[in-house]
Design a protein around this motif. Structure first.
Motif, PDB file in Angstrom:
ATOM      1  N   THR A   1       0.833  -1.200   0.000  1.00 19.91           N
ATOM      2  CA  THR A   1       0.000   0.000   0.000  1.00 19.91           C
ATOM      3  C   THR A   1       0.869   1.251   0.000  1.00 19.91           C
ATOM      4  OG1 THR A   1      -1.644  -1.215   1.307  1.00 19.91           O
ATOM      5  CG2 THR A   1      -1.835   1.188   1.294  1.00 19.91           C
ATOM      6  N   TYR A   2       0.445   2.255  -0.740  1.00 22.71           N
ATOM      7  CA  TYR A   2       1.148   3.548  -0.746  1.00 22.71           C
ATOM      8  C   TYR A   2       0.721   4.362   0.473  1.00 22.71           C
ATOM      9  CZ  TYR A   2       2.584   2.508  -5.485  1.00 22.71           C
ATOM     10  OH  TYR A   2       3.155   1.914  -6.591  1.00 22.71           O
ATOM     11  N   ASN A   3       1.684   4.766   1.293  1.00 24.34           N
ATOM     12  CA  ASN A   3       1.406   5.569   2.486  1.00 24.34           C
ATOM     13  C   ASN A   3       1.581   7.063   2.235  1.00 24.34           C
ATOM     14  OD1 ASN A   3       0.996   3.199   3.855  1.00 24.34           O
ATOM     15  ND2 ASN A   3       2.989   3.217   4.865  1.00 24.34           N
ATOM     16  N   GLU A   4       2.521   7.415   1.367  1.00 24.27           N
ATOM     17  CA  GLU A   4       2.770   8.815   1.016  1.00 24.27           C
ATOM     18  C   GLU A   4       3.050   8.905  -0.470  1.00 24.27           C
ATOM     19  OE1 GLU A   4       5.633  11.168   3.298  1.00 24.27           O
ATOM     20  OE2 GLU A   4       5.567   9.633   4.854  1.00 24.27           O
ATOM     21  N   VAL A   5       2.494   9.923  -1.103  1.00 24.58           N
ATOM     22  CA  VAL A   5       2.763  10.203  -2.508  1.00 24.58           C
ATOM     23  C   VAL A   5       2.875  11.710  -2.651  1.00 24.58           C
ATOM     24  CG1 VAL A   5       1.940  10.020  -4.888  1.00 24.58           C
ATOM     25  CG2 VAL A   5       1.464   8.149  -3.255  1.00 24.58           C
ATOM     26  N   THR A   6       4.101  12.196  -2.818  1.00 25.68           N
ATOM     27  CA  THR A   6       4.350  13.616  -3.032  1.00 25.68           C
ATOM     28  C   THR A   6       4.985  13.744  -4.408  1.00 25.68           C
ATOM     29  OG1 THR A   6       4.739  13.907  -0.662  1.00 25.68           O
ATOM     30  CG2 THR A   6       5.473  15.689  -2.128  1.00 25.68           C
ATOM     31  N   PRO A   7       4.186  14.181  -5.412  1.00 25.08           N
ATOM     32  CA  PRO A   7       4.683  14.201  -6.781  1.00 25.08           C
ATOM     33  C   PRO A   7       6.072  14.829  -6.914  1.00 25.08           C
ATOM     34  CG  PRO A   7       2.370  14.683  -6.770  1.00 25.08           C
ATOM     35  CD  PRO A   7       2.816  14.652  -5.326  1.00 25.08           C
ATOM     36  N   HIS A   8       6.884  14.083  -7.654  1.00 23.54           N
ATOM     37  CA  HIS A   8       8.233  14.474  -8.050  1.00 23.54           C
ATOM     38  C   HIS A   8       9.241  14.498  -6.912  1.00 23.54           C
ATOM     39  CE1 HIS A   8       5.763  16.908 -11.171  1.00 23.54           C
ATOM     40  NE2 HIS A   8       5.706  15.618 -11.408  1.00 23.54           N
ATOM     41  N   SER A   9       8.831  14.172  -5.657  1.00 20.22           N
ATOM     42  CA  SER A   9       9.821  14.239  -4.586  1.00 20.22           C
ATOM     43  C   SER A   9       9.837  13.059  -3.611  1.00 20.22           C
ATOM     44  CB  SER A   9       9.681  15.546  -3.802  1.00 20.22           C
ATOM     45  OG  SER A   9       8.450  15.609  -3.125  1.00 20.22           O
ATOM     46  N   ARG A  10       8.707  12.334  -3.433  1.00 20.60           N
ATOM     47  CA  ARG A  10       8.721  11.297  -2.391  1.00 20.60           C
ATOM     48  C   ARG A  10       7.605  10.269  -2.594  1.00 20.60           C
ATOM     49  NH1 ARG A  10      10.549  11.063   3.141  1.00 20.60           N
ATOM     50  NH2 ARG A  10       9.035  10.060   4.497  1.00 20.60           N
ATOM     51  N   LEU A  11       7.967   8.996  -2.376  1.00 26.89           N
ATOM     52  CA  LEU A  11       7.015   7.888  -2.363  1.00 26.89           C
ATOM     53  C   LEU A  11       7.317   7.024  -1.147  1.00 26.89           C
ATOM     54  CD1 LEU A  11       7.197   6.606  -6.060  1.00 26.89           C
ATOM     55  CD2 LEU A  11       5.210   7.655  -4.967  1.00 26.89           C
ATOM     56  N   VAL A  12       6.270   6.567  -0.463  1.00 30.36           N
ATOM     57  CA  VAL A  12       6.437   5.634   0.652  1.00 30.36           C
ATOM     58  C   VAL A  12       5.386   4.547   0.472  1.00 30.36           C
ATOM     59  CG1 VAL A  12       6.409   5.305   3.156  1.00 30.36           C
ATOM     60  CG2 VAL A  12       7.212   7.488   2.202  1.00 30.36           C
ATOM     61  N   TRP A  13       5.860   3.277   0.530  1.00 25.39           N
ATOM     62  CA  TRP A  13       4.920   2.170   0.416  1.00 25.39           C
ATOM     63  C   TRP A  13       5.314   1.032   1.345  1.00 25.39           C
ATOM     64  CZ3 TRP A  13       8.256   3.226  -3.753  1.00 25.39           C
ATOM     65  CH2 TRP A  13       9.196   2.253  -4.043  1.00 25.39           C
ATOM     66  N   THR A  14       4.334   0.186   1.638  1.00 19.38           N
ATOM     67  CA  THR A  14       4.580  -0.997   2.448  1.00 19.38           C
ATOM     68  C   THR A  14       4.823  -2.177   1.519  1.00 19.38           C
ATOM     69  OG1 THR A  14       2.227  -1.553   2.521  1.00 19.38           O
ATOM     70  CG2 THR A  14       3.088  -0.184   4.321  1.00 19.38           C
ATOM     71  N   ASN A  15       5.559  -3.146   2.032  1.00 20.37           N
ATOM     72  CA  ASN A  15       5.793  -4.412   1.330  1.00 20.37           C
ATOM     73  C   ASN A  15       5.142  -5.484   2.193  1.00 20.37           C
ATOM     74  OD1 ASN A  15       7.747  -3.472  -0.841  1.00 20.37           O
ATOM     75  ND2 ASN A  15       8.683  -2.668   1.010  1.00 20.37           N
ATOM     76  N   GLU A  16       3.999  -5.985   1.741  1.00 22.62           N
ATOM     77  CA  GLU A  16       3.145  -6.818   2.578  1.00 22.62           C
ATOM     78  C   GLU A  16       3.138  -8.292   2.199  1.00 22.62           C
ATOM     79  OE1 GLU A  16      -0.671  -4.836   2.364  1.00 22.62           O
ATOM     80  OE2 GLU A  16       0.225  -2.923   2.938  1.00 22.62           O
ATOM     81  N   GLU A  17       4.099  -8.727   1.379  1.00 17.80           N
ATOM     82  CA  GLU A  17       4.074 -10.115   0.929  1.00 17.80           C
ATOM     83  C   GLU A  17       4.505 -11.113   1.998  1.00 17.80           C
ATOM     84  OE1 GLU A  17       7.686  -7.954  -0.292  1.00 17.80           O
ATOM     85  OE2 GLU A  17       5.612  -7.645  -0.869  1.00 17.80           O
ATOM     86  N   SER A  18       4.985 -10.617   3.142  1.00 18.58           N
ATOM     87  CA  SER A  18       5.320 -11.520   4.246  1.00 18.58           C
ATOM     88  C   SER A  18       5.044 -10.820   5.570  1.00 18.58           C
ATOM     89  CB  SER A  18       6.801 -11.934   4.184  1.00 18.58           C
ATOM     90  OG  SER A  18       7.629 -10.909   4.686  1.00 18.58           O
ATOM     91  N   ASP A  19       5.078 -11.589   6.650  1.00 22.02           N
ATOM     92  CA  ASP A  19       4.888 -11.010   7.979  1.00 22.02           C
ATOM     93  C   ASP A  19       6.043 -10.094   8.366  1.00 22.02           C
ATOM     94  OD1 ASP A  19       2.518 -12.386   8.253  1.00 22.02           O
ATOM     95  OD2 ASP A  19       3.420 -14.050   9.364  1.00 22.02           O
ATOM     96  N   GLU A  20       7.174 -10.264   7.705  1.00 23.22           N
ATOM     97  CA  GLU A  20       8.368  -9.469   7.993  1.00 23.22           C
ATOM     98  C   GLU A  20       8.557  -8.381   6.941  1.00 23.22           C
ATOM     99  OE1 GLU A  20      10.536  -9.899  10.724  1.00 23.22           O
ATOM    100  OE2 GLU A  20       8.877 -11.134  11.412  1.00 23.22           O
ATOM    101  N   GLY A  21       7.457  -7.873   6.384  1.00 26.39           N
ATOM    102  CA  GLY A  21       7.516  -6.888   5.322  1.00 26.39           C
ATOM    103  C   GLY A  21       8.177  -5.596   5.744  1.00 26.39           C
ATOM    104  N   SER A  22       8.763  -4.922   4.775  1.00 29.77           N
ATOM    105  CA  SER A  22       9.463  -3.672   5.023  1.00 29.77           C
ATOM    106  C   SER A  22       8.617  -2.483   4.576  1.00 29.77           C
ATOM    107  CB  SER A  22      10.795  -3.665   4.264  1.00 29.77           C
ATOM    108  OG  SER A  22      10.569  -3.795   2.874  1.00 29.77           O
ATOM    109  N   VAL A  23       9.111  -1.299   4.903  1.00 29.73           N
ATOM    110  CA  VAL A  23       8.532  -0.059   4.405  1.00 29.73           C
ATOM    111  C   VAL A  23       9.608   0.585   3.544  1.00 29.73           C
ATOM    112  CG1 VAL A  23       7.643   2.234   4.989  1.00 29.73           C
ATOM    113  CG2 VAL A  23       7.023   0.250   6.393  1.00 29.73           C
TER     114      VAL A  23
END
Length: 169
Positions: free
Chosen positions: A89-111
């Motif tokens: 899931t995308y947590n932050e979307v700031t055009p042209h400067s920043r993207l933040v998303w979760t990696n949920e394919e495992s219990d130990e997923g990263s951000v």
């Protein structure tokens, strides 16, 4: 003309650095040859993303690439030939400067946090992967991050085809 493009591209490549900055965080840094607007589009438009994301040397491709790039939107990447999927899931979307998303394919997923900072027509891309524990990062390894050098080379190639090098000497 292809030889000219390859020659131009070879002279423009920057090194990709991969650094484990803490027991839970991995940081990949690269300056790419294009303005932040085009680099951001390459990260957020499925038709562009699928052209550069998977290192060609792996012999894999994206079977599907679904991206709803907005806060709360989701993504799903399925790879061929093995059908492995990455999603989140995308947590932050700031055009042209920043993207933040979760990696949920495992219990130990990263951000994952990616920032784009433009200077003189080039863009510094910094990708932070924050894991929930040291063990999760250890299990993930650095192989995928180390493959980012080839991935970013492919991004540079795409940016050339998008006209990112126009107007620079």
């Amino acid at each position: 003309m292809d030889a000219v493009r390859e020659s131009e591209l070879a002279g423009m490549k920057s090194p990709t650095t991969v650094e484990r900055t803490s027991e839970r965080e991995l940081v990949v840094t690269r300056t790419v040859n294009g303005p932040a607007r085009l680099v951001f589009e390459a990260w957020t438009k499925p038709e562009l993303f699928r052209q550069w994301w998977v290192p060609k040397s792996l012999g894999m491709s994206l079977r599907s690439c679904e991206m709803d790039v907005r806060v709360g939107g989701t993504y799903r990447l399925e790879f061929e030939p093995d059908g492995v999927a990455f999603f989140g899931t995308y947590n932050e979307v700031t055009p042209h400067s920043r993207l933040v998303w979760t990696n949920e394919e495992s219990d130990e997923g990263s951000v994952t946090t990616v920032t784009f900072a433009e200077e003189s027509g080039k863009t510094l891309v910094v990708m932070h992967e924050l894991y929930p524990s040291k063990e999760a990062l250890d299990a993930a390894g650095t192989g995928a991050a180390e493959a980012m050098g080839e991935t970013f080379d492919q991004l540079d190639e795409l940016l050339v085809t998008l006209g990112a090098s126009e107007g620079r000497s």
